[in-house]
Design a protein around this motif. Structure first.
Motif, PDB file in Angstrom:
ATOM      1  N   GLY A 114      28.336 -46.428   7.000  1.00 25.27           N
ATOM      2  CA  GLY A 114      29.032 -45.085   6.283  1.00 25.27           C
ATOM      3  C   GLY A 114      29.961 -45.720   5.273  1.00 25.27           C
ATOM      4  O   GLY A 114      30.621 -46.540   5.312  1.00 25.27           O
ATOM      5  N   CYS A 115      29.923 -44.770   4.207  1.00 26.52           N
ATOM      6  CA  CYS A 115      31.010 -44.834   3.069  1.00 26.52           C
ATOM      7  C   CYS A 115      31.334 -43.436   2.897  1.00 26.52           C
ATOM      8  O   CYS A 115      30.651 -43.006   2.028  1.00 26.52           O
ATOM      9  CB  CYS A 115      30.577 -45.596   2.075  1.00 26.52           C
ATOM     10  SG  CYS A 115      31.663 -45.962   0.529  1.00 26.52           S
ATOM     11  N   LEU A 116      32.263 -42.958   3.412  1.00 24.50           N
ATOM     12  CA  LEU A 116      33.278 -43.250   4.518  1.00 24.50           C
ATOM     13  C   LEU A 116      32.582 -43.309   5.644  1.00 24.50           C
ATOM     14  O   LEU A 116      31.534 -42.347   6.038  1.00 24.50           O
ATOM     15  CB  LEU A 116      34.217 -42.285   4.293  1.00 24.50           C
ATOM     16  CG  LEU A 116      35.663 -42.359   5.446  1.00 24.50           C
ATOM     17  CD1 LEU A 116      36.604 -43.472   5.208  1.00 24.50           C
ATOM     18  CD2 LEU A 116      36.162 -41.038   5.344  1.00 24.50           C
ATOM     19  N   ALA A 117      32.822 -43.993   6.694  1.00 26.84           N
ATOM     20  CA  ALA A 117      32.232 -44.141   8.042  1.00 26.84           C
ATOM     21  C   ALA A 117      32.903 -43.072   8.834  1.00 26.84           C
ATOM     22  O   ALA A 117      34.134 -42.566   8.643  1.00 26.84           O
ATOM     23  CB  ALA A 117      32.589 -45.456   8.699  1.00 26.84           C
ATOM     24  N   GLU A 118      32.198 -42.727   9.850  1.00 27.65           N
ATOM     25  CA  GLU A 118      32.635 -41.604  10.500  1.00 27.65           C
ATOM     26  C   GLU A 118      33.422 -41.815  11.717  1.00 27.65           C
ATOM     27  O   GLU A 118      32.964 -42.703  12.731  1.00 27.65           O
ATOM     28  CB  GLU A 118      31.306 -40.869  10.643  1.00 27.65           C
ATOM     29  CG  GLU A 118      30.627 -40.136   9.694  1.00 27.65           C
ATOM     30  CD  GLU A 118      29.374 -39.565   9.824  1.00 27.65           C
ATOM     31  OE1 GLU A 118      29.220 -38.844  11.081  1.00 27.65           O
ATOM     32  OE2 GLU A 118      28.600 -39.463   9.052  1.00 27.65           O
ATOM     33  N   ILE A 119      34.600 -41.271  11.708  1.00 33.73           N
ATOM     34  CA  ILE A 119      35.548 -41.383  13.050  1.00 33.73           C
ATOM     35  C   ILE A 119      34.789 -41.010  14.225  1.00 33.73           C
ATOM     36  O   ILE A 119      35.220 -41.465  15.459  1.00 33.73           O
ATOM     37  CB  ILE A 119      36.870 -40.657  12.741  1.00 33.73           C
ATOM     38  CG1 ILE A 119      37.778 -41.411  13.701  1.00 33.73           C
ATOM     39  CG2 ILE A 119      36.666 -39.202  13.010  1.00 33.73           C
ATOM     40  CD1 ILE A 119      38.202 -42.683  13.411  1.00 33.73           C
ATOM     41  N   GLU A 120      33.784 -39.998  14.265  1.00 33.85           N
ATOM     42  CA  GLU A 120      33.303 -39.387  15.467  1.00 33.85           C
ATOM     43  C   GLU A 120      32.384 -40.769  16.141  1.00 33.85           C
ATOM     44  O   GLU A 120      32.539 -40.692  17.261  1.00 33.85           O
ATOM     45  CB  GLU A 120      32.578 -38.308  15.383  1.00 33.85           C
ATOM     46  CG  GLU A 120      33.204 -37.158  14.770  1.00 33.85           C
ATOM     47  CD  GLU A 120      33.837 -37.124  13.257  1.00 33.85           C
ATOM     48  OE1 GLU A 120      34.519 -36.193  12.862  1.00 33.85           O
ATOM     49  OE2 GLU A 120      33.278 -37.990  12.534  1.00 33.85           O
ATOM     50  N   GLU A 121      31.487 -41.259  15.286  1.00 37.05           N
ATOM     51  CA  GLU A 121      30.862 -42.395  15.871  1.00 37.05           C
ATOM     52  C   GLU A 121      31.549 -43.389  16.498  1.00 37.05           C
ATOM     53  O   GLU A 121      31.219 -43.993  17.246  1.00 37.05           O
ATOM     54  CB  GLU A 121      29.683 -42.938  14.688  1.00 37.05           C
ATOM     55  CG  GLU A 121      28.831 -42.180  14.161  1.00 37.05           C
ATOM     56  CD  GLU A 121      27.828 -42.858  13.228  1.00 37.05           C
ATOM     57  OE1 GLU A 121      27.503 -43.824  13.653  1.00 37.05           O
ATOM     58  OE2 GLU A 121      27.832 -42.395  12.163  1.00 37.05           O
ATOM     59  N   LEU A 122      32.823 -43.788  15.677  1.00 36.03           N
ATOM     60  CA  LEU A 122      33.716 -44.978  16.375  1.00 36.03           C
ATOM     61  C   LEU A 122      34.213 -44.487  17.624  1.00 36.03           C
ATOM     62  O   LEU A 122      34.140 -45.361  18.733  1.00 36.03           O
ATOM     63  CB  LEU A 122      34.804 -45.076  15.236  1.00 36.03           C
ATOM     64  CG  LEU A 122      35.787 -46.186  15.551  1.00 36.03           C
ATOM     65  CD1 LEU A 122      34.863 -47.445  15.767  1.00 36.03           C
ATOM     66  CD2 LEU A 122      36.915 -46.327  14.407  1.00 36.03           C
ATOM     67  N   THR A 123      34.680 -43.298  17.724  1.00 38.12           N
ATOM     68  CA  THR A 123      35.379 -42.773  18.945  1.00 38.12           C
ATOM     69  C   THR A 123      34.180 -42.829  20.184  1.00 38.12           C
ATOM     70  O   THR A 123      34.519 -43.330  21.095  1.00 38.12           O
ATOM     71  CB  THR A 123      35.872 -41.383  18.845  1.00 38.12           C
ATOM     72  OG1 THR A 123      36.763 -41.323  17.554  1.00 38.12           O
ATOM     73  CG2 THR A 123      36.369 -40.870  20.015  1.00 38.12           C
ATOM     74  N   ALA A 124      33.030 -42.321  19.685  1.00 40.14           N
ATOM     75  CA  ALA A 124      31.947 -42.458  21.049  1.00 40.14           C
ATOM     76  C   ALA A 124      31.705 -43.740  21.266  1.00 40.14           C
ATOM     77  O   ALA A 124      31.614 -44.157  22.506  1.00 40.14           O
ATOM     78  CB  ALA A 124      30.804 -41.812  20.240  1.00 40.14           C
ATOM     79  N   SER A 125      31.506 -44.863  20.412  1.00 42.49           N
ATOM     80  CA  SER A 125      31.478 -46.354  20.591  1.00 42.49           C
ATOM     81  C   SER A 125      32.688 -46.902  21.463  1.00 42.49           C
ATOM     82  O   SER A 125      32.309 -47.512  22.616  1.00 42.49           O
ATOM     83  CB  SER A 125      31.276 -47.077  19.236  1.00 42.49           C
ATOM     84  OG  SER A 125      31.110 -48.364  19.891  1.00 42.49           O
ATOM     85  N   LEU A 126      33.744 -46.527  20.949  1.00 41.01           N
ATOM     86  CA  LEU A 126      34.834 -47.038  22.082  1.00 41.01           C
ATOM     87  C   LEU A 126      34.680 -46.256  23.579  1.00 41.01           C
ATOM     88  O   LEU A 126      35.127 -47.161  24.488  1.00 41.01           O
ATOM     89  CB  LEU A 126      36.289 -46.603  21.463  1.00 41.01           C
ATOM     90  CG  LEU A 126      36.648 -47.247  20.153  1.00 41.01           C
ATOM     91  CD1 LEU A 126      37.803 -46.519  19.434  1.00 41.01           C
ATOM     92  CD2 LEU A 126      36.868 -48.680  20.533  1.00 41.01           C
ATOM     93  N   LYS A 127      34.397 -45.179  23.729  1.00 37.35           N
ATOM     94  CA  LYS A 127      33.997 -44.439  25.017  1.00 37.35           C
ATOM     95  C   LYS A 127      33.010 -45.048  25.611  1.00 37.35           C
ATOM     96  O   LYS A 127      32.579 -44.546  26.735  1.00 37.35           O
ATOM     97  CB  LYS A 127      34.253 -43.255  24.595  1.00 37.35           C
ATOM     98  CG  LYS A 127      35.512 -42.622  24.441  1.00 37.35           C
ATOM     99  CD  LYS A 127      35.407 -40.979  24.214  1.00 37.35           C
ATOM    100  CE  LYS A 127      36.503 -40.407  23.616  1.00 37.35           C
ATOM    101  NZ  LYS A 127      36.496 -38.937  23.592  1.00 37.35           N
TER     102      LYS A 127
END
Length: 419
Positions: A114-127
């Motif tokens: 993503g450009c800008l990468a999505e914070i929602e995807e990052l949060t889900a991955s961390l969880k």
């Protein structure tokens, strides 16, 4: 009472644009995470961590640092196209750079495009949540495609003249065929998708084949061999080459280092960012600066636009100038929010920027004004963007100067620090 320790998360910014790095400030809303931002990974003192997040583009000289991070972290996440695929900076490989996608160094990383990468995807991955299956962009786009053959290809259109037909049907090349839906949704703001979230392998090659098929009726000059076959493009320009002067930039904008294409042999300018811009058409410049400008994406985009407007005499309304002034002020407020690590202020300011510019890529910003109406600004004709003529020449505005050839292609550009 059982006490759970926080997950240790370190975020490493490598090279280039820092927009994805700044976006991770939103992770501070998660009380279960112990966040540390590291802007100089090479100087990081090795320590055990649960998750490492990598942002920015990578170079071969970053390998030792990457191996050190991988050794120290339970999980490595590459966040954003620059890290995962080379991103916009990867276009400099056309001129001999060696921007390196994460897969060539740490093949086991978790990649979030993503450009800008999505914070929602990052949060889900961390969880540890299951990755959401994203739909094809065309499925969520309000425009509809017929895939009929084209009679012409256009470098610019007025996106509001026809809001129902697919950009590709209008001869306005869009990579939505090979991309997934995304948060930025450039297509909603009169801007064709350039494929920052690919759905398929080798997306540039596939999109080139698909759009090439649509151009079946567009004139292309070829030369016949002695056997009668048209197996070679002729030397003269034709409708196809005139209308698509930058195949690499349009079809491989985010994915050149992963495309399988051989390294470019065009001489470098000596600057990676200037290599990215050189060879690009003038109408594509705002779509690029809005993506890679980092802290200065708004001022860089507007400086390039205003240099050309002034040089060729494009009239700009007072309303447009006022909105641009407001955008520049928001850029300064955003910098202050980032410096203060103020999550609430960051969300507030990015929300205001999105309301005007469409998204954090500034897809609504163009020459002469804005591509689509801005909520709360009633008279769109007062600040509407323009389809403009290409004029050869030299253009300068403050710390940016560039030269265009007769086809409107950047032959030289200088972007000085401090813009």
């Amino acid at each position: 009472m059982e006490v759970h320790s926080k997950m240790s998360v370190k975020i490493f910014q490598f090279n280039g644009c820092n927009k994805c790095f700044h976006e991770t400030i939103l992770l501070k809303k998660e009380s279960s995470l112990d966040i540390e931002l590291i802007s100089n990974p090479a100087e990081w003192k090795e320590s055990k961590i649960d998750t490492a997040i990598l942002t920015g583009y990578l170079m071969p000289e970053d390998k030792d640092t990457l191996f050190k991070i991988e050794k120290s972290a339970e999980k490595v996440i590459a966040y954003g196209d620059c890290t995962t695929m080379g991103g916009l900076f990867g276009l400099s490989n056309q001129r001999g750079s060696n921007i390196t996608p994460i897969s060539k160094v740490l093949p086991n990383s978790i990649n979030i495009n993503g450009c800008l990468a999505e914070i929602e995807e990052l949060t889900a991955s961390l969880k540890g949540e299951e990755k959401q299956k994203l739909r094809l962009l065309c499925k969520v786009c309000k425009r509809r495609s017929t895939c009929e053959y084209l009679d012409a290809v256009h470098r610019q259109i007025d996106p509001l003249e026809n809001e129902e037909s697919c950009f590709n049907d209008l001869g306005f090349q869009c990579n939505g065929y090979i991309a997934t839906e995304c948060k930025e949704r450039c297509v909603d703001y009169g801007t064709p998708c350039r494929g920052c979230k690919p759905l398929v392998e080798r997306p540039g090659i596939r999109m080139l084949g698909m759009f090439g098929t649509l151009m079946g009726n567009v004139e292309v000059a070829t030369e016949a061999s002695k056997y009668g076959a048209t197996d070679k493009l002729a030397d003269e320009d034709d409708d196809m080459t005139e209308s698509l002067p930058d195949i690499v930039g349009n079809f491989f904008r985010f994915t050149l280092p992963t495309s399988g294409l051989p390294p470019g042999r065009i001489n470098s300018t000596g600057s990676i960012i200037e290599d990215v811009f050189t060879g690009r058409p003038i109408e594509e410049l705002p779509l690029i600066t809005g993506l890679l400008g980092g802290d200065n994406s708004i001022s860089m985009t507007l400086s390039i636009i205003e240099a050309y407007e002034k040089g060729v005499g494009i009239e700009v309304s007072e309303e447009t100038l006022k909105i641009r002034k407001d955008l520049r002020a928001l850029e300064q407020e955003l910098k202050a929010a980032v410096d203060a690590q103020d999550v609430d202020k960051y969300e507030e300011i990015t929300g205001k920027i999105r309301k005007v510019a469409g998204n954090m890529n500034l897809s609504n910003v163009f020459f002469g004004g804005f591509k689509t109406p801005i909520e709360g600004n009633d008279n769109f004709e007062d600040y509407k963007s323009q389809v403009f003529d290409v004029v050869e020449g030299s253009y300068k505005n403050g710390l940016i100067e560039f030269n265009l050839d007769p086809k409107g292609i950047i032959t030289e550009i200088k972007i000085k620090e401090g813009i």
